[in-house]
Design a protein around this motif. Sequence first.
Motif, PDB file in Angstrom:
ATOM      1  N   ARG A 168       0.820  -0.803   0.586  1.00  0.00           N
ATOM      2  CA  ARG A 168      -0.046   0.017   0.045  1.00  0.00           C
ATOM      3  C   ARG A 168       0.324   1.343  -0.189  1.00  0.00           C
ATOM      4  NH1 ARG A 168      -2.845  -1.654   3.403  1.00  0.00           N
ATOM      5  NH2 ARG A 168      -5.143  -2.167   2.504  1.00  0.00           N
ATOM      6  N   ARG A 169       2.465   1.381   0.474  1.00  0.00           N
ATOM      7  CA  ARG A 169       2.833   2.207   1.214  1.00  0.00           C
ATOM      8  C   ARG A 169       4.022   2.168  -0.406  1.00  0.00           C
ATOM      9  NH1 ARG A 169       3.142   0.553   6.165  1.00  0.00           N
ATOM     10  NH2 ARG A 169       4.713  -1.034   5.566  1.00  0.00           N
ATOM     11  N   ARG A 170       4.370   1.588  -1.180  1.00  0.00           N
ATOM     12  CA  ARG A 170       5.112   1.521  -2.635  1.00  0.00           C
ATOM     13  C   ARG A 170       4.025   2.455  -3.169  1.00  0.00           C
ATOM     14  NH1 ARG A 170       8.222  -4.411  -2.511  1.00  0.00           N
ATOM     15  NH2 ARG A 170       9.255  -4.321  -0.253  1.00  0.00           N
ATOM     16  N   ARG A 171       2.475   1.401  -3.597  1.00  0.00           N
ATOM     17  CA  ARG A 171       1.631   2.115  -4.357  1.00  0.00           C
ATOM     18  C   ARG A 171       1.799   3.474  -4.160  1.00  0.00           C
ATOM     19  NH1 ARG A 171      -3.930   2.937  -4.153  1.00  0.00           N
ATOM     20  NH2 ARG A 171      -4.856   3.341  -5.914  1.00  0.00           N
ATOM     21  N   ALA A 172       1.972   3.587  -3.028  1.00  0.00           N
ATOM     22  CA  ALA A 172       1.077   5.868  -2.231  1.00  0.00           C
ATOM     23  C   ALA A 172       2.390   6.861  -2.912  1.00  0.00           C
ATOM     24  CB  ALA A 172       1.244   5.265  -1.041  1.00  0.00           C
ATOM     25  N   ASP A 173       3.781   5.893  -3.061  1.00  0.00           N
ATOM     26  CA  ASP A 173       4.582   6.421  -3.829  1.00  0.00           C
ATOM     27  C   ASP A 173       4.816   6.876  -4.426  1.00  0.00           C
ATOM     28  OD1 ASP A 173       7.370   7.598  -3.010  1.00  0.00           O
ATOM     29  OD2 ASP A 173       7.713   6.531  -3.728  1.00  0.00           O
ATOM     30  N   VAL A 174       4.338   6.285  -5.389  1.00  0.00           N
ATOM     31  CA  VAL A 174       3.684   5.862  -6.847  1.00  0.00           C
ATOM     32  C   VAL A 174       2.807   6.573  -7.921  1.00  0.00           C
ATOM     33  CG1 VAL A 174       3.415   4.360  -9.261  1.00  0.00           C
ATOM     34  CG2 VAL A 174       5.407   3.514  -7.440  1.00  0.00           C
ATOM     35  N   LEU A 175       1.727   6.892  -6.933  1.00  0.00           N
ATOM     36  CA  LEU A 175       0.696   7.821  -7.438  1.00  0.00           C
ATOM     37  C   LEU A 175       1.275   9.402  -6.343  1.00  0.00           C
ATOM     38  CD1 LEU A 175      -2.098   5.916  -6.285  1.00  0.00           C
ATOM     39  CD2 LEU A 175      -1.185   5.947  -8.663  1.00  0.00           C
ATOM     40  N   ALA A 176       2.017   9.068  -5.229  1.00  0.00           N
ATOM     41  CA  ALA A 176       2.646  10.484  -4.883  1.00  0.00           C
ATOM     42  C   ALA A 176       3.556  11.318  -6.318  1.00  0.00           C
ATOM     43  CB  ALA A 176       2.789  10.734  -3.217  1.00  0.00           C
ATOM     44  N   ARG A 177       3.967  10.243  -6.939  1.00  0.00           N
ATOM     45  CA  ARG A 177       4.623  11.234  -7.705  1.00  0.00           C
ATOM     46  C   ARG A 177       4.417  11.445  -9.160  1.00  0.00           C
ATOM     47  NH1 ARG A 177      10.269   9.787  -6.089  1.00  0.00           N
ATOM     48  NH2 ARG A 177      10.267   8.862  -4.696  1.00  0.00           N
ATOM     49  N   GLY A 178       3.040  11.018  -9.116  1.00  0.00           N
ATOM     50  CA  GLY A 178       2.299  11.424 -10.382  1.00  0.00           C
ATOM     51  C   GLY A 178       2.395  10.610 -11.342  1.00  0.00           C
ATOM     52  N   LEU A 179       2.508   9.315 -11.210  1.00  0.00           N
ATOM     53  CA  LEU A 179       3.071   7.611 -11.939  1.00  0.00           C
ATOM     54  C   LEU A 179       1.226   6.745 -11.999  1.00  0.00           C
ATOM     55  CD1 LEU A 179       7.420   7.575 -11.421  1.00  0.00           C
ATOM     56  CD2 LEU A 179       5.776   8.912 -13.425  1.00  0.00           C
ATOM     57  N   PRO A 180       1.945   6.354 -12.897  1.00  0.00           N
ATOM     58  CA  PRO A 180       0.689   5.467 -12.588  1.00  0.00           C
ATOM     59  C   PRO A 180       1.319   4.433 -12.271  1.00  0.00           C
ATOM     60  CG  PRO A 180       1.731   5.551 -15.479  1.00  0.00           C
ATOM     61  CD  PRO A 180       2.719   6.393 -14.314  1.00  0.00           C
ATOM     62  N   TYR A 181      -0.136   3.815 -11.801  1.00  0.00           N
ATOM     63  CA  TYR A 181       0.087   2.148 -10.777  1.00  0.00           C
ATOM     64  C   TYR A 181      -0.679   1.880 -11.469  1.00  0.00           C
ATOM     65  CZ  TYR A 181       1.703  -0.987  -7.466  1.00  0.00           C
ATOM     66  OH  TYR A 181       1.577  -2.015  -6.758  1.00  0.00           O
ATOM     67  N   LEU A 182      -1.231   0.021 -11.994  1.00  0.00           N
ATOM     68  CA  LEU A 182      -2.282   0.045 -13.167  1.00  0.00           C
ATOM     69  C   LEU A 182      -2.605  -1.628 -12.776  1.00  0.00           C
ATOM     70  CD1 LEU A 182      -1.330   1.320 -16.954  1.00  0.00           C
ATOM     71  CD2 LEU A 182      -2.510   2.221 -15.394  1.00  0.00           C
ATOM     72  N   VAL A 183      -3.434  -2.194 -12.668  1.00  0.00           N
ATOM     73  CA  VAL A 183      -4.129  -3.489 -13.090  1.00  0.00           C
ATOM     74  C   VAL A 183      -5.394  -4.063 -13.821  1.00  0.00           C
ATOM     75  CG1 VAL A 183      -4.405  -3.391 -10.273  1.00  0.00           C
ATOM     76  CG2 VAL A 183      -6.611  -2.926 -11.831  1.00  0.00           C
ATOM     77  N   ALA A 184      -5.074  -4.783 -14.777  1.00  0.00           N
ATOM     78  CA  ALA A 184      -5.017  -5.497 -15.711  1.00  0.00           C
ATOM     79  C   ALA A 184      -6.401  -7.135 -14.724  1.00  0.00           C
ATOM     80  CB  ALA A 184      -4.651  -7.031 -16.052  1.00  0.00           C
ATOM     81  N   GLU A 185      -8.029  -6.380 -15.408  1.00  0.00           N
ATOM     82  CA  GLU A 185      -9.055  -7.247 -14.209  1.00  0.00           C
ATOM     83  C   GLU A 185      -9.476  -7.784 -15.566  1.00  0.00           C
ATOM     84  OE1 GLU A 185     -12.217  -5.201 -11.363  1.00  0.00           O
ATOM     85  OE2 GLU A 185     -12.470  -4.670 -13.426  1.00  0.00           O
ATOM     86  N   GLY A 186      -9.827  -9.292 -14.834  1.00  0.00           N
ATOM     87  CA  GLY A 186     -10.466  -9.802 -15.587  1.00  0.00           C
ATOM     88  C   GLY A 186     -12.087  -8.902 -15.529  1.00  0.00           C
TER      89      GLY A 186
END
Length: 191
Positions: A55-73
Amino acid sequence: MNTQDIAPATGQLDTIRVRPSAEDDIVAIAAIYGHHVLHGTGSFETEPPNEDDMRRRRADVLARGLPYLVAEGSDGAILGYAYASAYRPRAAYRNTAENSVYVRHDVNGRGIGRLLLQELLTQCETLGVRQMVAVVGDSANLASVRLHEAFGFRLVGTLRSVGRKHGRWLDTVLLQRALGEGDSTDPNEGG
């Protein structure tokens, strides 16, 4: 966002949608990554991070304005994820990002990584990223190397035996691709 029909192991078509990750996706993301940490060599971590760490790693990516994506079935299951992170923390690297792509182990080889990487590159280019670097754990990880090469990444180096996991020495393969105008213009001069 990207959507594509793929044929899973059952032979039936499944619509895969690539979308921005959400907080609710963390459990699935942590499970996917945890499996790769424990059983693979794409990550040099040896202990899976817990959900709070992810959760912290994802928040760091998003705080930098970079994308964090998922592939959903089509059933709502998270089949993979991808994100871009700062390549290095110093200011001179601000136009370069590193990508990470992980696919759930039981759906590898079905084009999910391609969908994720394609959308990630598109979004990063839109954001003004000029260089994308892939740091592939294990030179024997040919699926990851070939995935990146299929998207125009070129091999720029191999760091031999820099990691040790699962009782063997592992290389790191470095690949790179220019995005947009790459280094042909100065992004700070608007051109």
